[in-house]
Design a protein around this motif. Structure first.
Motif, PDB file in Angstrom:
ATOM      1  N   ASP A 149     -33.679 -63.381 182.445  1.00 57.61           N
ATOM      2  CA  ASP A 149     -33.254 -63.106 184.149  1.00 57.61           C
ATOM      3  C   ASP A 149     -34.250 -61.954 184.500  1.00 57.61           C
ATOM      4  OD1 ASP A 149     -31.766 -63.012 186.350  1.00 57.61           O
ATOM      5  OD2 ASP A 149     -29.777 -62.699 185.339  1.00 57.61           O
ATOM      6  N   ALA A 150     -34.467 -62.122 185.787  1.00 60.37           N
ATOM      7  CA  ALA A 150     -35.406 -61.292 186.241  1.00 60.37           C
ATOM      8  C   ALA A 150     -34.947 -61.160 187.907  1.00 60.37           C
ATOM      9  CB  ALA A 150     -36.925 -61.771 186.182  1.00 60.37           C
ATOM     10  N   VAL A 151     -35.873 -60.118 188.606  1.00 62.24           N
ATOM     11  CA  VAL A 151     -35.670 -59.728 189.998  1.00 62.24           C
ATOM     12  C   VAL A 151     -37.002 -60.773 190.638  1.00 62.24           C
ATOM     13  CG1 VAL A 151     -35.787 -58.137 191.961  1.00 62.24           C
ATOM     14  CG2 VAL A 151     -34.730 -57.613 189.869  1.00 62.24           C
ATOM     15  N   MET A 152     -36.485 -61.890 191.253  1.00 67.15           N
ATOM     16  CA  MET A 152     -37.647 -62.890 191.670  1.00 67.15           C
ATOM     17  C   MET A 152     -37.801 -62.548 193.226  1.00 67.15           C
ATOM     18  SD  MET A 152     -38.457 -64.281 188.884  1.00 67.15           S
ATOM     19  CE  MET A 152     -39.126 -65.881 189.575  1.00 67.15           C
ATOM     20  N   ILE A 153     -39.098 -62.250 193.616  1.00 69.48           N
ATOM     21  CA  ILE A 153     -39.530 -61.741 194.886  1.00 69.48           C
ATOM     22  C   ILE A 153     -40.281 -63.101 195.435  1.00 69.48           C
ATOM     23  CG2 ILE A 153     -40.471 -60.058 196.315  1.00 69.48           C
ATOM     24  CD1 ILE A 153     -38.038 -58.872 194.561  1.00 69.48           C
ATOM     25  N   GLY A 154     -39.914 -63.705 196.542  1.00 73.13           N
ATOM     26  CA  GLY A 154     -40.608 -64.751 197.302  1.00 73.13           C
ATOM     27  C   GLY A 154     -41.481 -64.160 198.454  1.00 73.13           C
ATOM     28  N   LEU A 155     -42.368 -64.816 198.843  1.00 70.93           N
ATOM     29  CA  LEU A 155     -43.355 -64.536 200.045  1.00 70.93           C
ATOM     30  C   LEU A 155     -42.728 -65.041 201.432  1.00 70.93           C
ATOM     31  CD1 LEU A 155     -46.039 -62.986 200.870  1.00 70.93           C
ATOM     32  CD2 LEU A 155     -47.044 -65.468 200.817  1.00 70.93           C
ATOM     33  N   TRP A 156     -42.312 -63.842 202.077  1.00 67.77           N
ATOM     34  CA  TRP A 156     -41.829 -64.153 203.465  1.00 67.77           C
ATOM     35  C   TRP A 156     -43.043 -64.225 204.376  1.00 67.77           C
ATOM     36  CZ3 TRP A 156     -37.022 -61.238 205.356  1.00 67.77           C
ATOM     37  CH2 TRP A 156     -36.406 -61.729 206.753  1.00 67.77           C
ATOM     38  N   VAL A 157     -43.016 -65.485 204.949  1.00 66.94           N
ATOM     39  CA  VAL A 157     -44.147 -65.692 205.877  1.00 66.94           C
ATOM     40  C   VAL A 157     -43.861 -66.184 207.310  1.00 66.94           C
ATOM     41  CG1 VAL A 157     -46.149 -67.232 206.086  1.00 66.94           C
ATOM     42  CG2 VAL A 157     -45.684 -66.895 203.889  1.00 66.94           C
ATOM     43  N   LYS A 158     -42.884 -66.978 207.492  1.00 68.92           N
ATOM     44  CA  LYS A 158     -42.386 -67.236 208.750  1.00 68.92           C
ATOM     45  C   LYS A 158     -41.226 -66.610 209.343  1.00 68.92           C
ATOM     46  CE  LYS A 158     -44.711 -71.773 208.306  1.00 68.92           C
ATOM     47  NZ  LYS A 158     -44.448 -73.295 208.426  1.00 68.92           N
ATOM     48  N   GLU A 159     -41.009 -66.758 210.601  1.00 69.97           N
ATOM     49  CA  GLU A 159     -39.752 -66.203 210.942  1.00 69.97           C
ATOM     50  C   GLU A 159     -38.326 -66.757 210.652  1.00 69.97           C
ATOM     51  OE1 GLU A 159     -37.631 -64.886 215.619  1.00 69.97           O
ATOM     52  OE2 GLU A 159     -39.658 -65.803 215.387  1.00 69.97           O
ATOM     53  N   HIS A 160     -38.403 -67.912 210.408  1.00 68.72           N
ATOM     54  CA  HIS A 160     -37.348 -68.681 210.151  1.00 68.72           C
ATOM     55  C   HIS A 160     -37.274 -69.223 208.887  1.00 68.72           C
ATOM     56  CE1 HIS A 160     -36.371 -68.440 214.564  1.00 68.72           C
ATOM     57  NE2 HIS A 160     -37.541 -69.012 214.866  1.00 68.72           N
ATOM     58  N   GLU A 161     -37.201 -68.319 207.805  1.00 70.82           N
ATOM     59  CA  GLU A 161     -37.249 -68.582 206.680  1.00 70.82           C
ATOM     60  C   GLU A 161     -36.074 -68.010 205.952  1.00 70.82           C
ATOM     61  OE1 GLU A 161     -41.535 -69.535 204.530  1.00 70.82           O
ATOM     62  OE2 GLU A 161     -41.406 -67.240 205.212  1.00 70.82           O
ATOM     63  N   THR A 162     -35.254 -67.539 206.606  1.00 65.18           N
ATOM     64  CA  THR A 162     -33.940 -66.901 205.839  1.00 65.18           C
ATOM     65  C   THR A 162     -33.174 -67.877 205.204  1.00 65.18           C
ATOM     66  OG1 THR A 162     -32.889 -67.139 208.021  1.00 65.18           O
ATOM     67  CG2 THR A 162     -33.853 -64.945 207.653  1.00 65.18           C
ATOM     68  N   ALA A 163     -32.796 -69.204 205.784  1.00 63.15           N
ATOM     69  CA  ALA A 163     -32.367 -70.238 205.121  1.00 63.15           C
ATOM     70  C   ALA A 163     -33.026 -70.639 203.669  1.00 63.15           C
ATOM     71  CB  ALA A 163     -32.404 -71.372 205.833  1.00 63.15           C
ATOM     72  N   PHE A 164     -34.398 -70.529 203.652  1.00 60.97           N
ATOM     73  CA  PHE A 164     -35.019 -70.915 202.532  1.00 60.97           C
ATOM     74  C   PHE A 164     -34.667 -69.714 201.490  1.00 60.97           C
ATOM     75  CE2 PHE A 164     -38.519 -69.604 199.717  1.00 60.97           C
ATOM     76  CZ  PHE A 164     -39.068 -70.952 199.247  1.00 60.97           C
ATOM     77  N   PHE A 165     -34.664 -68.527 201.774  1.00 59.60           N
ATOM     78  CA  PHE A 165     -34.375 -67.434 200.693  1.00 59.60           C
ATOM     79  C   PHE A 165     -32.829 -67.610 200.295  1.00 59.60           C
ATOM     80  CE2 PHE A 165     -38.407 -65.851 202.544  1.00 59.60           C
ATOM     81  CZ  PHE A 165     -39.026 -65.917 201.484  1.00 59.60           C
ATOM     82  N   LYS A 166     -31.987 -67.666 201.241  1.00 62.38           N
ATOM     83  CA  LYS A 166     -30.825 -67.825 200.797  1.00 62.38           C
ATOM     84  C   LYS A 166     -30.138 -68.819 199.757  1.00 62.38           C
ATOM     85  CE  LYS A 166     -27.410 -67.105 203.768  1.00 62.38           C
ATOM     86  NZ  LYS A 166     -26.697 -66.897 205.337  1.00 62.38           N
ATOM     87  N   GLN A 167     -30.813 -70.196 200.333  1.00 60.31           N
ATOM     88  CA  GLN A 167     -30.718 -71.434 199.430  1.00 60.31           C
ATOM     89  C   GLN A 167     -31.289 -71.520 197.898  1.00 60.31           C
ATOM     90  OE1 GLN A 167     -31.969 -75.094 201.350  1.00 60.31           O
ATOM     91  NE2 GLN A 167     -31.442 -76.240 199.501  1.00 60.31           N
ATOM     92  N   SER A 168     -32.674 -70.943 198.090  1.00 57.91           N
ATOM     93  CA  SER A 168     -33.514 -70.901 196.915  1.00 57.91           C
ATOM     94  C   SER A 168     -32.855 -69.848 195.684  1.00 57.91           C
ATOM     95  CB  SER A 168     -34.837 -70.576 197.130  1.00 57.91           C
ATOM     96  OG  SER A 168     -34.948 -68.981 197.804  1.00 57.91           O
ATOM     97  N   GLY A 169     -32.239 -68.965 196.269  1.00 59.22           N
ATOM     98  CA  GLY A 169     -31.760 -67.820 195.141  1.00 59.22           C
ATOM     99  C   GLY A 169     -32.703 -66.666 195.048  1.00 59.22           C
ATOM    100  N   PHE A 170     -33.721 -66.628 195.561  1.00 53.63           N
ATOM    101  CA  PHE A 170     -34.757 -65.613 195.372  1.00 53.63           C
ATOM    102  C   PHE A 170     -33.973 -64.277 195.770  1.00 53.63           C
ATOM    103  CE2 PHE A 170     -38.304 -68.529 195.640  1.00 53.63           C
ATOM    104  CZ  PHE A 170     -39.055 -68.027 194.935  1.00 53.63           C
ATOM    105  N   ASP A 171     -34.218 -63.180 194.924  1.00 56.89           N
ATOM    106  CA  ASP A 171     -33.734 -61.856 194.768  1.00 56.89           C
ATOM    107  C   ASP A 171     -34.131 -60.916 196.142  1.00 56.89           C
ATOM    108  OD1 ASP A 171     -31.875 -61.772 192.343  1.00 56.89           O
ATOM    109  OD2 ASP A 171     -34.028 -62.399 191.719  1.00 56.89           O
ATOM    110  N   GLY A 172     -35.308 -61.262 196.462  1.00 58.16           N
ATOM    111  CA  GLY A 172     -36.008 -60.389 197.613  1.00 58.16           C
ATOM    112  C   GLY A 172     -37.242 -61.094 198.062  1.00 58.16           C
TER     113      GLY A 172
END
Length: 369
Positions: free
Chosen positions: A210-233
């Motif tokens: 288990d780890a804190v997984m940080i994804g790259l926020w590029v576009k404005e409307h990516e909030t759904a991606f981060f909520k669905q994917s399970g990235f921690d930040g």
């Protein structure tokens, strides 16, 4: 009565803010570190200093490479010359510089096991431990990267390096390591969910990986991606302000607010400038001049004002894109005159970094320098 309640309320807010700021430390500052350089003395050839000039599109037939050495694939020239990332003395010097600048964690570039970069990790970990700093990992978009191969990478990195004293684990995140996933959008959110959501077929949750997984926020409307994917930040990485929605400092406060509301960790990334025209001569539109440090200061100030609990620095030594804070010196090779940090001096950006990190820890946005 109203006045007394207002005073108490303001006092509570102040105490809460102070408490939050007191929890900040140098280990909340992440600096991207590139361990991919080689030279003939240590490695038999120039690696990365000799870099192809990248094409602008399918119709571009540019294939030439800069040779490295006295003419490198960068717009600035390092004070240490075209060094090797496997040179023990260079790595030791880098870790000391990073520590003295107040940075607590470096984020090394990682592509695959047993390649040139991976072979240098033990050297970096040992030097980092001696300098009192920690090491996290930046998992790049290696060939065949997907949720399954990313899990394999996490397992390998934690099994191989996780017991080292310099391996970064966050006390405020259940002692878990951080993994930054560059270009995370290349993999579908649903596939990431199998790795990052509890109950997923490949899930690392509640396991020893288990780890804190940080994804790259590029576009404005990516909030759904981060909520669905399970990235921690999310982190923003890019040092060219305005290059993406995420890399636009005016957006950071609202991005931080969304992150808090959705229990995510937001890491805005600051940089001293951007120029990559020696490897992408067609990309001058994204050049950001350093302005003697004023550009860097504006980004740092916006990051602090956003209220984000962590900050990323792009970068210590990504010379190809001109984002480095590592010392640079005036230099000329053949017909090219390199940029430099004059008149402030080679270590100007290390000193400036230290000043801003002190203010970040205290929660005090400084006026532009």
């Amino acid at each position: 009565m109203y006045t007394r309640i207002l005073v108490v309320f303001i006092s509570l807010l102040t105490m809460q803010a102070v408490a939050q700021h007191d929890t900040r430390s140098k280990n909340d500052v992440f600096c991207f570190y590139y361990n991919w350089y080689g030279n003939p003395a240590h490695d038999g050839r120039y690696i990365h200093w000799a870099h192809p000039v990248l094409r602008s599109g399918p119709s571009d037939t540019t294939t030439r490479s800069l040779p490295g050495g006295s003419d490198i694939a960068a717009n600035f020239y390092p004070a240490s010359g075209a060094y090797s990332s496997l040179d023990r003395d260079i790595v030791k010097q880098h870790m000391q510089m990073i520590s003295e600048a107040g940075i607590g964690v470096i984020v090394v570039t990682w592509w695959t096991r047993n390649d040139f970069m991976d072979k240098g990790i033990p050297l970096i970990l040992d030097a980092a431990a001696a300098a009192g700093i920690k090491v996290a990992f930046h998992i790049e978009p290696f060939q065949g990267r997907n949720a399954a191969t990313t899990r394999n990478a996490i397992e390998y990195i934690m099994d191989t390096y996780g017991s080292h004293t310099a391996f970064y684990r966050s006390a405020s995140h259940r002692n878990r390591p951080f993994f930054f996933i560059y270009d995370s959008y290349l993999t579908d959110a649903g596939e990431w969910a199998g790795l990052l959501q509890p109950g997923g077929a490949l899930s690392i949750r509640n396991s020893k990986y288990d780890a804190v997984m940080i994804g790259l926020w590029v576009k404005e409307h990516e909030t759904a991606f981060f909520k669905q994917s399970g990235f921690d930040g999310m982190y923003t990485y890019f040092a060219s302000a305005g290059f993406t929605y995420g890399a636009t400092p005016d957006n950071w406060k609202s991005m931080q607010q969304w992150s808090v509301a959705n229990k995510k960790l937001f890491i805005p990334c600051v940089g001293p400038g951007y120029i990559d025209t020696r490897v992408r001569p067609w990309n001058d539109r994204n050049t950001k001049h350093r302005e003697g440090g004023a550009y860097y200061s504006r980004m740092f100030r916006k990051a602090i004002e956003s209220g984000a609990p962590c900050i990323g620095i792009t970068s210590f030594n990504e010379w190809h894109e001109g984002t480095q804070i590592e010392p640079a010196v005036p230099f000329e090779a053949r017909e090219f005159k390199y940029l430099d940090y004059e008149p402030q001096g080679p270590d100007h950006y290390l000193k400036l970094t230290k000043r801003w990190i002190q203010d970040f820890i205290q929660g005090l946005p400084k006026q532009e320098i």
